[in-house]
Design an enzyme around this catalytic site. Structure first.
Site, PDB file in Angstrom:
ATOM      1  CG  ASP A   8      -0.134  -0.223   2.524  1.00 45.05           C
ATOM      2  OD1 ASP A   8       1.082   0.006   2.524  1.00 45.05           O
ATOM      3  OD2 ASP A   8      -0.752  -0.624   3.532  1.00 45.05           O
ATOM      4  CD  GLU A  23       0.984  -6.672   3.285  1.00 48.07           C
ATOM      5  OE1 GLU A  23       1.965  -7.268   3.735  1.00 48.07           O
ATOM      6  OE2 GLU A  23       0.793  -5.459   3.457  1.00 48.07           O
ATOM      7  CD  GLU A  71       0.521   4.457   4.530  1.00 48.67           C
ATOM      8  OE1 GLU A  71      -0.413   5.101   5.078  1.00 48.67           O
ATOM      9  OE2 GLU A  71       1.708   4.795   4.640  1.00 48.67           O
ATOM     10  CG  HIS A  95       7.066   4.317  10.094  1.00 49.06           C
ATOM     11  ND1 HIS A  95       6.345   4.575   8.951  1.00 49.06           N
ATOM     12  CD2 HIS A  95       6.878   3.007  10.343  1.00 49.06           C
ATOM     13  CE1 HIS A  95       5.773   3.459   8.532  1.00 49.06           C
ATOM     14  NE2 HIS A  95       6.067   2.489   9.362  1.00 49.06           N
ATOM     15  NE  ARG A 125       3.750  11.247   3.890  1.00 54.08           N
ATOM     16  CZ  ARG A 125       4.816  10.675   3.372  1.00 54.08           C
ATOM     17  NH1 ARG A 125       5.068   9.406   3.631  1.00 54.08           N
ATOM     18  NH2 ARG A 125       5.647  11.355   2.603  1.00 54.08           N
ATOM     19  CG  HIS A 162      11.248   5.722   9.071  1.00 51.12           C
ATOM     20  ND1 HIS A 162      11.603   6.689   8.178  1.00 51.12           N
ATOM     21  CD2 HIS A 162      10.482   4.845   8.398  1.00 51.12           C
ATOM     22  CE1 HIS A 162      11.069   6.410   7.004  1.00 51.12           C
ATOM     23  NE2 HIS A 162      10.377   5.285   7.108  1.00 51.12           N
TER      24      HIS A 162
END
Ligand code: UD1
Ligand code: UDP
Length: 365
Positions: free
Chosen positions: A96, A118, A132, A205, A207, A238
């Site tokens: 994604d 996936e 995503e 991590h 967004r 990250h």
């Protein structure tokens, strides 16, 4: 000979696609082409080195603090050129990310079939995970093959009206990767540092957590560290500067937390196997933890991995400081709760996903 192009660009896609590339290489009836978008750089090359997979193409698009526009535009243009040159019979994408979405869109514009590895994970909330949830739904519209990791994912796809004969439940290829990495005799200097303490492994991590939610997560964790001197946290951060700045601002030089560079996947899997528990907002880690029997507090408001919650390994905690503090504290003090969450199970497959995917393509392409 059928030409299959495998395209990926971020760390988790690489971890989950390299085993598939290796399986494709074993089959001489395929001409396999590996194309990196380079959405990630160091974190992607770490994985390529670990799995010893080399790329035929690399768009190398990453920029510091890149926006969703930067990524999508660069990949769409770059993939157009590569697809026009190679004209593969099938393009395989994973999950994604913006790499997945832009590549699937490019293949769709060229009328080249897409295989989505996936497939079918959903929260049905376009704001979480962002972007995503949009990416995976959009890829689902274009895909000729949906390789779903679980029956729940398959049901999502069926409910959306995807044709039954395009959906295959294979398990998640991350389990294939995990099966090659755990070592009984594994040691590492950082694990030596944590010896005698309770080790907690952490990654954050996402967004949608940037800003206040991420500060709150970190402050909740710091309060626990201040209270429990026998707990040590390892946080491989990250490389996103937004994440690094936030973590440094809250944790500073705290003596019970090590803020370190991203670990090689082999190291990360073995750290997880050694840790008592995991704090994360990562998708992939939510799939790996049940297999290792490690309790995970999921630092998000939603999850597309309900199988791990049903198995008892994952607990959805959200991003509010007080709740993070309470749940983390609880797992350290409530033995029954800990035991309930720490049983190994395998809702994400038996490590044969790659073999199954290749067989399906061989049979039907
Ligand atoms: C991306 C994916 C996310 C996935 C995550 C896995 C999108 C929109 N997001 O998010 O779904 O969960 O990867 O980690 O596709 N950076 C480096 N070196 C690296 C990698 C990143 O310096 O090797 C820095 C750069 O400044 C870059 C920033 O991190 O601009 C963000 O990278 P990006 O791929 O845009 O977002 P992620 O948060 O990594
Ligand atoms: N991982 C790693 N090194 C690290 C942190 C994570 O190799 O320092 C691995 C982890 O085992 C998992 C994957 O990276 O397989 C998760 O990637 P990430 O959290 O970046 O992305 P997400 O899964 O959330 O998309």
């Amino acid at each position: 000979m059928k030409k299959v192009m495998v395209v990926f660009g971020t760390r988790p896609e690489a971890i989950k696609m390299c085993p598939l590339v290796k399986e494709l290489y074993k089959n001489k009836e395929f001409h396999t082409i590996v194309c990196l978008t380079g959405q990630h750089r160091q974190m992607l090359y770490q994985v390529m080195d670990c799995f010893q997979v080399t790329a035929d193409y690399n768009l190398d698009i990453m920029q510091k603090n890149q926006t969703l526009f930067d990524i999508t535009i660069s990949i769409l243009t770059g993939m157009k050129n590569i697809l026009e040159k190679e004209r593969p019979d099938l393009v395989l994408v994973h999950g994604d990310t913006s790499t997945t979405f832009a590549t699937a869109l490019a293949a769709f514009y060229m009328q080249i079939p897409v295989g989505h590895v996936e497939a079918g994970l959903r929260t049905y909330d376009l704001s979480a995970p962002y972007p995503e949830e949009f990416n995976r739904q959009a890829v689902g519209i274009t895909a000729r093959y949906h390789f779903a990791p679980t029956d729940t994912a398959r049901q999502n796809l069926l409910r959306e009206g995807k044709r039954e004969d395009t959906i295959y439940v294979t398990g998640n290829t991350v389990i294939d990767a995990l099966q090659t990495s755990i070592r009984k005799d594994y040691t590492h200097p950082i694990l030596e540092w944590a010896k005698g303490s309770r080790l907690v492994l952490m990654t954050v991590h996402r967004r949608e957590s940037f800003g206040e939610p991420m500060y709150q997560i970190f402050r909740g964790i710091k309060r626990v560290l201040d209270e429990f001197e026998d707990v040590k946290v390892v946080y491989p951060i990250h490389l996103n500067p937004v994440v690094r700045d936030t973590a440094n601002a809250v944790f500073g030089e705290h003596k019970q937390i090590k803020l370190i560079e991203p670990l090689d996947v082999l190291d990360f899997h073995n750290f997880m196997n050694t840790a008592e528990l995991v704090l994360t907002d990562s998708g992939g880690i939510q799939e790996e933890a049940p297999s290792l029997g490690k309790p995970v507090l999921v630092l998000r408001n939603t999850t597309e991995r309900p199988e791990g919650v049903a198995a008892g390994t994952l607990k959805l905690v959200g991003t509010e400081e007080e709740r993070v503090y309470q749940e983390f504290r609880r797992l350290l003090t409530d033995r029954a709760e800990y035991d309930k969450m720490s049983h190994a199970s395998n809702p994400y497959g038996d490590g044969t996903a790659c073999r199954q995917i290749v067989e399906i393509i061989k049979r039907t392409l």
